[in-house]
Scaffold this motif. Structure first.
Motif, PDB file in Angstrom:
ATOM      1  N   UNK A   1       0.287  -8.034  -2.561  1.00 29.53           N
ATOM      2  CA  UNK A   1       1.856  -8.080  -3.367  1.00 29.53           C
ATOM      3  C   UNK A   1       1.992  -9.502  -4.377  1.00 29.53           C
ATOM      4  N   UNK A   2       2.925  -8.874  -5.092  1.00 27.98           N
ATOM      5  CA  UNK A   2       3.145  -9.845  -6.009  1.00 27.98           C
ATOM      6  C   UNK A   2       5.076 -10.129  -5.837  1.00 27.98           C
ATOM      7  N   UNK A   3       5.572 -10.599  -6.216  1.00 29.46           N
ATOM      8  CA  UNK A   3       6.847 -10.622  -5.279  1.00 29.46           C
ATOM      9  C   UNK A   3       7.091 -11.801  -6.509  1.00 29.46           C
ATOM     10  N   UNK A   4       8.360 -10.965  -7.211  1.00 28.05           N
ATOM     11  CA  UNK A   4       8.386 -11.494  -8.447  1.00 28.05           C
ATOM     12  C   UNK A   4       9.963 -12.034  -8.286  1.00 28.05           C
ATOM     13  N   UNK A   5      10.493 -13.056  -9.418  1.00 30.42           N
ATOM     14  CA  UNK A   5      11.715 -13.999  -9.563  1.00 30.42           C
ATOM     15  C   UNK A   5      11.822 -14.381 -11.274  1.00 30.42           C
ATOM     16  N   UNK A   6      12.999 -13.569 -11.866  1.00 32.62           N
ATOM     17  CA  UNK A   6      12.614 -13.235 -13.502  1.00 32.62           C
ATOM     18  C   UNK A   6      11.551 -12.651 -13.661  1.00 32.62           C
TER      19      UNK A   6
ATOM     20  N   UNK B   1       7.065  -5.073  -9.863  1.00 29.40           N
ATOM     21  CA  UNK B   1       6.249  -6.183  -8.942  1.00 29.40           C
ATOM     22  C   UNK B   1       6.325  -5.138  -7.560  1.00 29.40           C
ATOM     23  N   UNK B   2       6.272  -5.715  -6.098  1.00 32.88           N
ATOM     24  CA  UNK B   2       5.837  -5.542  -5.086  1.00 32.88           C
ATOM     25  C   UNK B   2       6.987  -5.882  -4.430  1.00 32.88           C
ATOM     26  N   UNK B   3       7.634  -6.915  -4.800  1.00 34.26           N
ATOM     27  CA  UNK B   3       9.045  -7.063  -4.274  1.00 34.26           C
ATOM     28  C   UNK B   3       9.896  -8.325  -5.296  1.00 34.26           C
ATOM     29  N   UNK B   4      11.366  -8.477  -4.781  1.00 39.80           N
ATOM     30  CA  UNK B   4      12.075  -9.714  -5.330  1.00 39.80           C
ATOM     31  C   UNK B   4      12.224 -10.623  -4.381  1.00 39.80           C
ATOM     32  N   UNK B   5      12.710 -11.831  -4.888  1.00 37.33           N
ATOM     33  CA  UNK B   5      13.295 -13.128  -4.471  1.00 37.33           C
ATOM     34  C   UNK B   5      13.797 -13.910  -4.406  1.00 37.33           C
TER      35      UNK B   5
ATOM     36  N   UNK C   1      19.756  -9.239   8.727  1.00 31.97           N
ATOM     37  CA  UNK C   1      20.343  -8.423   7.435  1.00 31.97           C
ATOM     38  C   UNK C   1      18.577  -7.359   6.633  1.00 31.97           C
ATOM     39  N   UNK C   2      18.254  -7.571   8.208  1.00 30.77           N
ATOM     40  CA  UNK C   2      16.528  -7.210   7.430  1.00 30.77           C
ATOM     41  C   UNK C   2      15.678  -8.282   6.077  1.00 30.77           C
ATOM     42  N   UNK C   3      16.187  -9.111   5.787  1.00 32.11           N
ATOM     43  CA  UNK C   3      15.254  -9.831   4.789  1.00 32.11           C
ATOM     44  C   UNK C   3      13.619  -9.603   5.385  1.00 32.11           C
ATOM     45  N   UNK C   4      12.959  -9.191   4.329  1.00 28.53           N
ATOM     46  CA  UNK C   4      11.563  -9.340   4.637  1.00 28.53           C
ATOM     47  C   UNK C   4      10.818 -10.525   5.126  1.00 28.53           C
ATOM     48  N   UNK C   5      10.909 -11.781   3.985  1.00 27.49           N
ATOM     49  CA  UNK C   5      10.552 -12.900   4.321  1.00 27.49           C
ATOM     50  C   UNK C   5      11.501 -13.958   3.925  1.00 27.49           C
TER      51      UNK C   5
ATOM     52  N   UNK D   1       0.401  -1.132  -0.074  1.00 28.69           N
ATOM     53  CA  UNK D   1      -0.175   0.054   0.095  1.00 28.69           C
ATOM     54  C   UNK D   1       0.867   1.072   0.454  1.00 28.69           C
ATOM     55  N   UNK D   2       1.825   1.182   1.069  1.00 25.56           N
ATOM     56  CA  UNK D   2       2.730   2.208   0.872  1.00 25.56           C
ATOM     57  C   UNK D   2       4.033   2.551  -0.233  1.00 25.56           C
ATOM     58  N   UNK D   3       4.175   0.737  -1.485  1.00 27.36           N
ATOM     59  CA  UNK D   3       5.104   1.400  -2.183  1.00 27.36           C
ATOM     60  C   UNK D   3       6.091   0.643  -1.351  1.00 27.36           C
ATOM     61  N   UNK D   4       5.991  -0.097  -0.650  1.00 25.48           N
ATOM     62  CA  UNK D   4       7.754   0.076  -0.508  1.00 25.48           C
ATOM     63  C   UNK D   4       7.742  -1.854  -0.459  1.00 25.48           C
ATOM     64  N   UNK D   5       8.906  -1.694  -1.130  1.00 26.70           N
ATOM     65  CA  UNK D   5       9.226  -2.806  -1.947  1.00 26.70           C
ATOM     66  C   UNK D   5       9.987  -4.024  -0.562  1.00 26.70           C
ATOM     67  N   UNK D   6       9.473  -5.167  -0.764  1.00 24.27           N
ATOM     68  CA  UNK D   6       9.612  -6.384  -0.250  1.00 24.27           C
ATOM     69  C   UNK D   6      10.599  -7.334  -0.735  1.00 24.27           C
ATOM     70  N   UNK D   7      11.449  -7.380   0.349  1.00 17.86           N
ATOM     71  CA  UNK D   7      13.146  -8.633   0.255  1.00 17.86           C
ATOM     72  C   UNK D   7      12.606  -9.500   0.474  1.00 17.86           C
ATOM     73  N   UNK D   8      12.306 -10.853  -0.331  1.00 17.52           N
ATOM     74  CA  UNK D   8      12.740 -12.559  -0.279  1.00 17.52           C
ATOM     75  C   UNK D   8      13.847 -13.217  -0.138  1.00 17.52           C
ATOM     76  N   UNK D   9      14.070 -14.124  -0.149  1.00 21.39           N
ATOM     77  CA  UNK D   9      15.860 -15.334  -0.020  1.00 21.39           C
ATOM     78  C   UNK D   9      14.907 -16.377   0.479  1.00 21.39           C
ATOM     79  N   UNK D  10      15.571 -17.801  -0.339  1.00 19.34           N
ATOM     80  CA  UNK D  10      15.577 -18.619   0.159  1.00 19.34           C
ATOM     81  C   UNK D  10      16.422 -19.476   1.607  1.00 19.34           C
ATOM     82  N   UNK D  11      16.233 -19.201   2.284  1.00 18.67           N
ATOM     83  CA  UNK D  11      16.845 -20.090   3.886  1.00 18.67           C
ATOM     84  C   UNK D  11      16.250 -21.410   3.975  1.00 18.67           C
ATOM     85  N   UNK D  12      17.647 -22.393   4.586  1.00 20.20           N
ATOM     86  CA  UNK D  12      17.203 -23.653   4.254  1.00 20.20           C
ATOM     87  C   UNK D  12      17.821 -24.166   5.520  1.00 20.20           C
TER      88      UNK D  12
END
Ligand code: KIV
Length: 281
Positions: free
Chosen positions: A216-221, A226-230, A52-56, A30-41
């Motif tokens: 939110x739409x999180x894109x990869x490629x 979109x609203x964030x990247x993973x 490092x404050x990755x959002x998701x 809603x406020x146009x702040x991009x979402x950061x997402x990264x895989x973790x295992x």
């Protein structure tokens, strides 16, 4: 420090450690702040990513490739995913942890999808689940949501369907597939998904989806609109050298860094340079 000062100090620390929730992500859109997402295992990496404050953090079924060495995401089991997720959860204070439902754990019917999601939430103490597909999984999504489990969708290139696609090429370039993707995104939003991953589709189509839905739409490629990247962490950190798609940005070359360090260690052991006088009792 006086008791009340210590109490205030502890309270302010807790205030700082704000947890990302599914609602936070919608507010960010809603406020146009991009979402950061990264895989973790695993625990150790998840601890660094959370700091490092990755959002998701996504406990992706890409663990099948990068952690277990399989060629595709299909072989990883629900037990293995739960084990990865449980270690990630232990490391996290701030990030939202989403766990992939692996191939074969939800496609049978909606009851199977619900049971697998409950196992992930109960045994790993995860925050949400993700599954691949549109119309064909909508009934399962609705059923999972009835148990209060948040669901993230995944459209476009869905790697669990690799044998149907026959290739990891860009999806939805043709009008018919693009129209189906738009319809599926609307269905997932309507069913109650809190976000959708769009993988490897034209940027123009991804922008259209992000503008069409409120979640939110999180894109990869999927381009920048979109609203964030993973990204898969092993790819962006350069642990995995074999995978170089156009959309990937490598931030480190860890494969070479680690190999160099280990080669120096082996040489030091062989030459009895390690341990030295200070490194012994
Ligand atoms: O499993 C995974 O890593 C994923 C991302 C590519 C989105 O699903």
């Amino acid at each position: 420090m006086a008791t009340f000062e210590i109490q205030f100090f502890v309270m302010s620390i807790h205030k700082e450690v704000k947890k990302v929730t599914t609602h936070t992500l919608i507010e960010m859109k809603l406020r146009g702040e991009k979402i950061s997402m990264l895989t973790a295992y695993d625990y150790s990496m998840a601890k660094i990513f959370d700091a490092a404050k990755v959002d998701v953090l996504l406990v992706g079924d890409s663990a099948s490739n990068v952690m277990h060495g399989h060629e595709t995401t299909l072989p990883i089991t629900l037990d293995e995913m739960i084990s990865h997720a449980a270690s990630v959860i232990k490391a996290v204070q701030r990030s939202l942890v989403v766990v992939d439902l692996p191939f074969g754990s939800y496609q049978g019917n909606s009851k199977e999808a619900l049971n697998s999601s409950i196992r992930i939430m109960k045994e790993a103490e995860a925050h949400a689940v993700k599954l691949e597909g549109g119309e064909e999984v909508v009934e399962s999504i609705r059923r999972i949501l009835t148990a209060g489990i948040p669901v993230m969708g995944h459209l476009g290139l869905t790697p669990q369907s690799i044998y149907k696609f026959g290739t990891y090429e860009v999806r939805a370039k043709e009008e018919e597939e693009a129209q189906k993707l738009l319809k599926d995104a609307a269905l997932l939003e309507d069913a109650g998904c809190f976000a959708i991953v769009l993988e490897k589709i034209p940027s123009k189509l991804a922008k259209q989806v992000a503008e069409m839905v409120k979640i939110p739409i999180i894109g990869i490629g999927a381009g920048p609109d979109v609203d964030g990247q993973v990204l898969v962490s092993h790819d962006m950190l350069g642990i995995n050298k074999d995978f170089s798609p156009k959309f990937l940005r490598r931030y480190l070359n860890l494969y070479d860094e680690i190999q160099g360090a280990v080669e120096r260690y082996v040489a030091d052991v062989k030459s009895v340079d390690f341990p030295n006088e200070k490194e012994q009792y």
